[in-house]
Design an enzyme around this catalytic site. Structure first.
Site, PDB file in Angstrom:
ATOM      1  N   HIS A   1       0.832  -1.210   0.000  1.00 44.57           N
ATOM      2  CA  HIS A   1       0.000   0.000   0.000  1.00 44.57           C
ATOM      3  C   HIS A   1       0.862   1.253   0.000  1.00 44.57           C
ATOM      4  O   HIS A   1       0.533   2.243  -0.641  1.00 44.57           O
ATOM      5  CB  HIS A   1      -0.922   0.016   1.227  1.00 44.57           C
ATOM      6  CG  HIS A   1      -1.971  -1.049   1.172  1.00 44.57           C
ATOM      7  ND1 HIS A   1      -3.233  -0.827   0.666  1.00 44.57           N
ATOM      8  CD2 HIS A   1      -1.943  -2.347   1.532  1.00 44.57           C
ATOM      9  CE1 HIS A   1      -3.944  -1.942   0.720  1.00 44.57           C
ATOM     10  NE2 HIS A   1      -3.180  -2.885   1.247  1.00 44.57           N
TER      11      HIS A   1
ATOM     12  N   ASP B   1      -6.293   5.711   1.012  1.00 40.46           N
ATOM     13  CA  ASP B   1      -6.219   4.292   0.667  1.00 40.46           C
ATOM     14  C   ASP B   1      -7.608   3.665   0.751  1.00 40.46           C
ATOM     15  O   ASP B   1      -8.414   4.019   1.617  1.00 40.46           O
ATOM     16  CB  ASP B   1      -5.269   3.568   1.625  1.00 40.46           C
ATOM     17  CG  ASP B   1      -5.068   2.115   1.237  1.00 40.46           C
ATOM     18  OD1 ASP B   1      -4.138   1.842   0.464  1.00 40.46           O
ATOM     19  OD2 ASP B   1      -5.845   1.256   1.703  1.00 40.46           O
TER      20      ASP B   1
ATOM     21  N   THR C   1      -5.296   0.291  -4.753  1.00 41.74           N
ATOM     22  CA  THR C   1      -3.915  -0.082  -5.087  1.00 41.74           C
ATOM     23  C   THR C   1      -3.792  -1.459  -5.752  1.00 41.74           C
ATOM     24  O   THR C   1      -2.704  -2.009  -5.830  1.00 41.74           O
ATOM     25  CB  THR C   1      -3.019  -0.036  -3.833  1.00 41.74           C
ATOM     26  OG1 THR C   1      -3.557  -0.959  -2.865  1.00 41.74           O
ATOM     27  CG2 THR C   1      -2.970   1.338  -3.224  1.00 41.74           C
TER      28      THR C   1
ATOM     29  N   GLN D   1      13.375  -4.288  -5.298  1.00 37.77           N
ATOM     30  CA  GLN D   1      12.838  -5.170  -6.344  1.00 37.77           C
ATOM     31  C   GLN D   1      12.719  -4.497  -7.702  1.00 37.77           C
ATOM     32  O   GLN D   1      12.952  -5.118  -8.733  1.00 37.77           O
ATOM     33  CB  GLN D   1      11.464  -5.707  -5.919  1.00 37.77           C
ATOM     34  CG  GLN D   1      10.787  -6.498  -7.019  1.00 37.77           C
ATOM     35  CD  GLN D   1       9.577  -7.230  -6.528  1.00 37.77           C
ATOM     36  OE1 GLN D   1       9.668  -8.082  -5.662  1.00 37.77           O
ATOM     37  NE2 GLN D   1       8.421  -6.918  -7.077  1.00 37.77           N
TER      38      GLN D   1
ATOM     39  N   SER E   1       4.112  -5.719  -7.630  1.00 34.43           N
ATOM     40  CA  SER E   1       5.093  -6.581  -8.284  1.00 34.43           C
ATOM     41  C   SER E   1       4.761  -6.721  -9.763  1.00 34.43           C
ATOM     42  O   SER E   1       5.641  -6.644 -10.618  1.00 34.43           O
ATOM     43  CB  SER E   1       5.128  -7.960  -7.620  1.00 34.43           C
ATOM     44  OG  SER E   1       5.663  -7.840  -6.318  1.00 34.43           O
TER      45      SER E   1
ATOM     46  N   GLU F   1       5.541  -3.575 -11.662  1.00 31.90           N
ATOM     47  CA  GLU F   1       6.986  -3.436 -11.878  1.00 31.90           C
ATOM     48  C   GLU F   1       7.465  -4.409 -12.966  1.00 31.90           C
ATOM     49  O   GLU F   1       8.336  -4.078 -13.765  1.00 31.90           O
ATOM     50  CB  GLU F   1       7.733  -3.685 -10.569  1.00 31.90           C
ATOM     51  CG  GLU F   1       7.494  -2.561  -9.554  1.00 31.90           C
ATOM     52  CD  GLU F   1       7.652  -2.992  -8.091  1.00 31.90           C
ATOM     53  OE1 GLU F   1       8.184  -4.091  -7.836  1.00 31.90           O
ATOM     54  OE2 GLU F   1       7.245  -2.221  -7.196  1.00 31.90           O
TER      55      GLU F   1
ATOM     56  N   GLY G   1      -5.301 -13.244  -1.038  1.00 35.98           N
ATOM     57  CA  GLY G   1      -5.878 -11.938  -1.372  1.00 35.98           C
ATOM     58  C   GLY G   1      -6.295 -11.817  -2.838  1.00 35.98           C
ATOM     59  O   GLY G   1      -6.912 -12.715  -3.404  1.00 35.98           O
TER      60      GLY G   1
HETATM   61 BR1  BUP Z   1       9.722  -8.827  -0.642  1.00 33.58          BR
HETATM   62  C1  BUP Z   1      10.181  -7.225  -1.462  1.00 33.58           C
HETATM   63  N1  BUP Z   1      11.857  -5.675  -2.087  1.00 33.58           N
HETATM   64  O1  BUP Z   1      12.482  -7.582  -1.097  1.00 33.58           O
HETATM   65  P1  BUP Z   1       3.123  -6.153  -3.768  1.00 33.58           P
HETATM   66  C2  BUP Z   1       9.231  -6.389  -1.958  1.00 33.58           C
HETATM   67  N2  BUP Z   1       9.587  -5.204  -2.510  1.00 33.58           N
HETATM   68  O2  BUP Z   1      11.272  -3.781  -3.096  1.00 33.58           O
HETATM   69  P2  BUP Z   1       2.644  -7.353  -1.118  1.00 33.58           P
HETATM   70  C3  BUP Z   1      10.914  -4.840  -2.581  1.00 33.58           C
HETATM   71  O3  BUP Z   1       7.420  -4.291  -2.144  1.00 33.58           O
HETATM   72  P3  BUP Z   1      -0.096  -6.801  -1.097  1.00 33.58           P
HETATM   73  C4  BUP Z   1      11.564  -6.867  -1.521  1.00 33.58           C
HETATM   74  O4  BUP Z   1       8.853  -4.178  -5.350  1.00 33.58           O
HETATM   75  C5  BUP Z   1       6.638  -4.063  -4.358  1.00 33.58           C
HETATM   76  O5  BUP Z   1       6.699  -2.730  -4.743  1.00 33.58           O
HETATM   77  C6  BUP Z   1       8.025  -4.679  -4.350  1.00 33.58           C
HETATM   78  O6  BUP Z   1       4.058  -5.078  -3.106  1.00 33.58           O
HETATM   79  C7  BUP Z   1       8.542  -4.281  -2.996  1.00 33.58           C
HETATM   80  O7  BUP Z   1       2.920  -7.299  -2.707  1.00 33.58           O
HETATM   81  C8  BUP Z   1       6.227  -4.137  -2.891  1.00 33.58           C
HETATM   82  O8  BUP Z   1       3.788  -6.806  -4.900  1.00 33.58           O
HETATM   83  C9  BUP Z   1       5.335  -5.320  -2.620  1.00 33.58           C
HETATM   84  O9  BUP Z   1       1.850  -5.476  -4.083  1.00 33.58           O
HETATM   85  O10 BUP Z   1       1.412  -6.523  -0.837  1.00 33.58           O
HETATM   86  O11 BUP Z   1       3.694  -6.685  -0.370  1.00 33.58           O
HETATM   87  O12 BUP Z   1       2.385  -8.777  -0.832  1.00 33.58           O
HETATM   88  O13 BUP Z   1      -0.444  -8.033  -0.318  1.00 33.58           O
HETATM   89  O14 BUP Z   1      -0.773  -5.565  -0.580  1.00 33.58           O
HETATM   90  O15 BUP Z   1      -0.236  -6.986  -2.570  1.00 33.58           O
END
Ligand code: BUP
Length: 454
Positions: free
Chosen positions: A18, A115, A138, A334, A354, A357, A372
């Site tokens: 988030h 949010d 998000t 990441q 993810s 990205e 989720g």
């Molecule tokens: Br692990 C990790 N480095 O080592 P998501 C994650 N990330 O930069 P989530 C890093 O955290 P939800 C690491 O690039 C992304 O921006 C990654 O968000 C970064 O999944 C973020 O992909 C993770 O949306 O959250 O954290 O499980 O459950 O809310 O989707």
């Protein structure tokens, strides 16, 4: 009007999934000459969150940060349910601190961006202050269709009978709905979903971190009232470009690998796999014969995550991993990993950030949703041709163990698939066009900023 008079406040929720898109939004608005106040609920759940926040003040000193001091709750324990949902609840119960904070800001606010997990809490507050309130969703637009419809799908015992059907859209089968939402009775996630989803009709607009070419039909259905009557406009303004400028020095290993040779594995910031599955995955990666970079995680919250890699993987497996791979048990940047020319594939839980990205950098995805919104997102990955989803691999709640041979075969398949690679590059081009000077997302965002000037 003078652009410097546009001032918006942003209120993110708990967890990197988030926080990250809110940070990117803050950076983007700043680039459009909007003044941003970033409201930071503290303490944060994870170390990663507090580090990102302190980086925000270094990189963007013009963004004001205001703290919202959370008080722990006696009757609810952080350990009783997901620590992140617990934190949502803390923020919700601290919302009485918001009106004085918001009205003290100068120059006065033009709008607030909240949010999605706080729509029911914040909308009454912004209404009483006469402030427009935009909800930032998000996840994917497809997930938004479930979010806003969920309250209409509940039976007399708060049970769900079927999946979601929206005219003109592919249905969402029951099996893709987040498991806690399918349980009878109540739980934190379920009440957040019901209350906040319902309240979305009272927001001024819904911002979605997606773009036309991947979710055109869903965005159209939302805006034409086919999902839920009375919804405000759904504004697809993504994908939000990464804003992080720091170099991650832990990535030196990647620099030594050939272009397009490394498979990257990470399940996001909040998935903890069983030890057995972690080891089976490691075996699979080794047997694939590919080079790989693997972020190992066996706790939900990073501050608890201090067990050694040797303990998690076992000495024997760890040695074999080192022959062609690198396993780490820490936070990596990441986005920088996915941007690296050595990376050619990504085993992902399909968290929306993810995925955004991955597509921003044209990296093909092997989808393994864990919980989720992730199955709904994984389906989208397949539909747009960004990757492959093996539907028999279960949710993490199901505690089934996917075998090494199966994983190895899929990794090899992804890494050797040229047409997938080309399609991923095509999506990357479209993503960058959408947020380019004349792109659909940029047009929406500039139009929105114009309305704030009125
Ligand atoms: Br692990 C990790 N480095 O080592 P998501 C994650 N990330 O930069 P989530 C890093 O955290 P939800 C690491 O690039 C992304 O921006 C990654 O968000 C970064 O999944 C973020 O992909 C993770 O949306 O959250 O954290 O499980 O459950 O809310 O989707």
């Amino acid at each position: 009007g003078d652009q410097s008079f546009v001032h918006v406040a942003l209120l993110p929720s708990a967890g990197m999934g988030h926080l990250t898109p809110f940070l990117r939004l803050a950076a983007l608005l700043t680039a459009h000459n909007v003044r941003v106040t970033f409201i930071t609920p503290i303490p944060t759940v994870s170390l990663a969150e507090s580090q990102s926040l302190s980086q925000l003040s270094t990189t963007f000193p013009q963004i004001t940060q205001k703290h919202l001091h959370l008080l722990p709750l006696d009757e609810l324990s952080a350990n009783s349910e997901d620590p992140f949902y617990y934190h949502f609840e803390l923020i919700r119960r601290s919302s009485h601190l918001l009106p004085p904070l918001l009205s003290s800001l100068s120059p006065p606010l033009s709008a607030m961006i909240t949010d999605m997990s706080f729509s029911s809490t914040v909308i009454p507050i912004t209404d009483s202050l006469g402030l427009p309130n935009y909800i930032f969703f998000t996840s994917s637009a497809k997930m938004l269709t479930l979010y806003v419809s969920f309250h209409t799908m509940l039976g007399p015992h708060r049970e769900i009978k079927d999946g979601l059907e929206v005219s003109g859209l592919e249905p969402i089968p029951k099996a893709w709905i987040p498991p806690p939402l399918l349980k009878d009775g109540n739980n934190l996630l379920k009440s957040f979903f019901t209350e906040n989803g319902k309240k979305m009709t009272e927001s001024t607009g819904i911002l979605i971190n997606t773009f036309e070419s991947i979710e055109h039909e869903t965005v159209a259905a939302l805006n034409e009232g086919r999902v839920l009557k009375g919804l405000p406009s759904a504004i697809a303004f993504g994908p939000l470009p990464p804003c992080n400028s720091e170099t991650d020095h832990q990535l030196a290993w990647l620099d030594d690998q050939p272009t397009g040779s490394v498979f990257y594995v990470s399940f996001g910031s909040r998935t903890a796999m069983s030890r057995e599955q972690v080891r089976e995955l490691g075996e699979g990666l080794v047997r694939s014969g590919c080079r790989f970079l693997w972020v190992v995680k066996d706790k939900k919250v990073d501050m608890e995550d201090d067990e050694k890699l040797t303990e998690v993987l076992g000495q024997g497996l760890l040695e074999r991993v080192k022959e062609k791979g690198l396993a780490v048990k820490k936070w990596l940047n990441q986005e920088q990993v996915l941007r690296h020319p050595a990376i050619a594939g990504f085993l992902s839980h399909c968290g929306w950030n993810s995925l955004s990205e991955a597509l921003w950098n044209g990296v093909p995805v092997l989808a393994w949703p864990q919980h989720g919104d992730q199955k709904i997102n994984a389906d989208l990955v397949e539909r747009i041709g960004l990757g492959v989803w093996v539907k028999s691999w279960g949710w993490s709640e199901e505690e089934m163990v996917v075998k090494a041979e199966d994983i190895a075969a899929r990794v090899k398949e992804i890494m050797g698939n040229d047409s997938l690679r080309l399609q991923a590059l095509h999506i990357k081009e479209e993503a960058r066009l959408a947020v380019g000077d004349t792109g659909s997302s940029t047009k929406r965002l500039t139009a929105l900023i114009e309305t704030w000037k009125e």
